[in-house]
Scaffold this active site. Structure first.
Site, mmCIF file in Angstrom:
data_model
loop_
_atom_site.group_PDB
_atom_site.id
_atom_site.type_symbol
_atom_site.label_atom_id
_atom_site.label_comp_id
_atom_site.label_asym_id
_atom_site.label_seq_id
_atom_site.Cartn_x
_atom_site.Cartn_y
_atom_site.Cartn_z
ATOM 1 C CB CYS A 79 -0.983 -0.037 1.167
ATOM 2 S SG CYS A 79 -2.359 1.120 0.968
ATOM 3 C CG HIS A 167 -3.649 -3.653 3.388
ATOM 4 N ND1 HIS A 167 -2.615 -3.205 4.167
ATOM 5 C CD2 HIS A 167 -4.245 -2.547 2.879
ATOM 6 C CE1 HIS A 167 -2.581 -1.879 4.142
ATOM 7 N NE2 HIS A 167 -3.553 -1.455 3.365
ATOM 8 C CD GLU A 169 -1.403 -6.296 5.662
ATOM 9 O OE1 GLU A 169 -1.491 -5.087 5.932
ATOM 10 O OE2 GLU A 169 -1.056 -6.725 4.552
#
Length: 509
Positions: A79, A167, A169
């Site tokens: 990002c 993202h 994660e």
């Protein structure tokens, strides 16, 4: 020397989550503020740049010097990290015409890119950005896009440098774990040797080398962190460790005797101190939550110091500090002013001229549990819900008195036993009962009552950073409410807290 991946933190709410996902691959990683780069030695196999609340176009946006990293080590920008790589290498980042927040579909354009090996050509990802990369440098190549974002991911020609706008994660990026594995294991070449067993061996050897034959004192709480820290130290130095367990009068019902019994079976040298009268006396008249925490912390230090001084030649104070506490203390935005004022015994090491040892400071909470399991910690302690340092002191809202604590202990005991009997305890991250500073009208038999109200709290979480309220079957709540009202004289109303964190917190105080 352990292989490791460095994560440079730009203040993202997801930075710890990146670290947790990397650790789940049995790869050791460390979080460092972007402006406090550690030495890059041969143990560092790759670097990840986190997201950020900043825009790269802001005057005060974080811009680290990556000259020792980019082109020399595998590098992944997530990002903000991706936008930073583009902006600082001749590309352009502009406000998005269409802001992307939430789920999106990424389309892989080039499967020769190592970052996307083994992934679907269309994959759900999680977006959270207001800027977009509009122009990429000549050496950059677009490898994935979404319907609204042309530069969804890129790689740099001739380098192991990558940027992704999404993202990986977060849970909603369905193949995010695969992408991170591709980077950490495939591209960085990490050997996935970071396991509970390897951590125990390394830590025990390090403790022996550091402490030698010195004596160590540790404050036990009955919780997972201090118990695992005690077992590691016991494995390293045996009888030279003395543990002190203080009853502050704010533990759960019968917890003092139960915890002492459980520690006997572990071979630990534990001294139990009943100091409840001291705590009750010093808490009299205090209602402010932070004043309560500080009073409880000050009394703990006083009692702990008195008992510690009875042990001859103590050189070290052991603490159950875990990695989120360490990260908070060196965060990008600086340590929080009132973060966990009850947690560690501040001031005591200097006062007693003790050195501090923190065997768990590299671990997240779930990793502490895995290490505890490997060490043979009983499930009653291993699976115990997190319990606040000030205990029931911050679950009795308002003034703390022995009578009010007794009411709460009895109600809470019914609730916790009920959770275990219903097979719900292990599905919940943390549960507890709160005694409210209000009374309500009720009817028992033919009599009108005006008695106390308790709130039940239960949340699901991975690490306590965020939490959602647990969706109980109505029948369970009805049964527990009836039991508490019928069996605890002085309580005539039970409510259930359905607030998530954020915006609420897990505890009420």
């Amino acid at each position: 020397m352990h292989q490791k991946v460095l994560i440079l933190d730009f203040g993202s709410q997801y930075t710890q989550l990146i670290a947790r996902r990397v650790r789940e691959l049995n790869v050791y990683c460390e979080i460092h503020p972007f402006n406090k780069l550690p030495n890059i030695d041969e143990s560092v196999k790759g670097v990840i740049l986190s997201g950020s609340p900043y825009s790269v176009r802001d005057e005060k946006a974080p811009f680290p010097d990556l000259s020792e990293i980019k082109g020399k080590l595998p590098l992944l920008g997530i990002c903000y990290g991706a936008q930073l790589l583009a902006q600082t290498n001749g590309g352009e980042v502009m406000p998005s015409k269409i802001r992307e927040y939430g789920r999106a579909t990424i389309e892989v354009k080039d499967f020769s890119c190592e970052l996307f090996q083994g992934m679907s050509d269309h994959s759900q990802v999680w977006m959270s950005h207001a800027d977009t990369i509009t122009t990429i440098p000549n050496s950059f190549k677009i490898v994935a896009s979404t319907a609204d974002v042309r530069v969804g991911a890129f790689e740099v020609t001739g380098e192991k440098t990558y940027g992704i706008q999404f993202h990986p994660e977060v849970y909603h990026s369905t193949e995010g774990a695969q992408l991170l594995k591709n980077f950490v294991v495939g591209i960085c070449g990490c050997n996935q040797s970071w396991t509970p067993a390897s951590f125990i061996d390394e830590t025990v050897n390090k403790l022996r080398a550091e402490i030698h034959d010195d004596k160590v004192v540790l404050g036990l709480s009955g919780g997972v962190d201090s118990s695992v820290a005690a077992l590691l130290l016991h494995k390293a130095i045996g009888k030279n460790l003395t543990c002190i367990f203080v009853d502050n009068g704010l533990l759960r019902l019968n917890e003092f005797t139960q915890v002492l019994e459980s520690y006997k079976d572990l071979g630990l040298n534990v001294i139990g101190i009943d100091a409840s009268e001291t705590f009750y006396s010093d808490l009299k008249g205090i209602t402010d939550p932070e004043r309560k925490r500080k009073a409880i912390g000050a009394d703990f230090i006083k009692v702990f110091e008195q008992e510690s001084r009875k042990i001859e030649n103590v050189k070290w104070l052991a603490q159950g500090t875990i990695y989120p506490d360490v990260i908070e203390s060196v965060s990008v935005n600086g340590p929080s002013a009132t973060i966990k004022s009850h947690h560690n015994v501040g001031g005591l090491p200097a006062k007693m001229n003790l050195k501090v040892v923190e065997p768990l400071k590299l671990l997240f909470k779930d990793e502490v549990r895995r290490v505890g399991r490997e060490l043979g910690l009983p499930s009653a302690i291993l699976n115990r819900h997190p319990f606040p340092g000030p205990g029931l002191g911050i679950r009795v809202i308002g003034e703390i008195t022995p009578e009010r604590v007794k009411l709460l202990q009895e109600a809470d005991n019914i609730y916790i036993i009920g959770l275990k009997e219903a097979g719900l305890y292990d599905k919940i991250w943390q549960a507890g009962t709160i005694l409210l500073p209000v009374q309500s009208v009720g009817v028992m038999g033919d009599e009108r009552t005006y008695e106390n109200v308790v709130a039940l709290r239960a949340v699901t979480s991975t690490d306590g950073m965020t939490a959602d309220w647990f969706h109980f079957p109505y029948e369970f709540l009805a049964r527990i409410s009836n039991e508490i009202i019928n069996r605890v004289k002085g309580i005539n109303r039970v409510v259930y807290d359905v607030s998530s964190k954020p915006p609420a917190t897990i505890e009420w105080e």
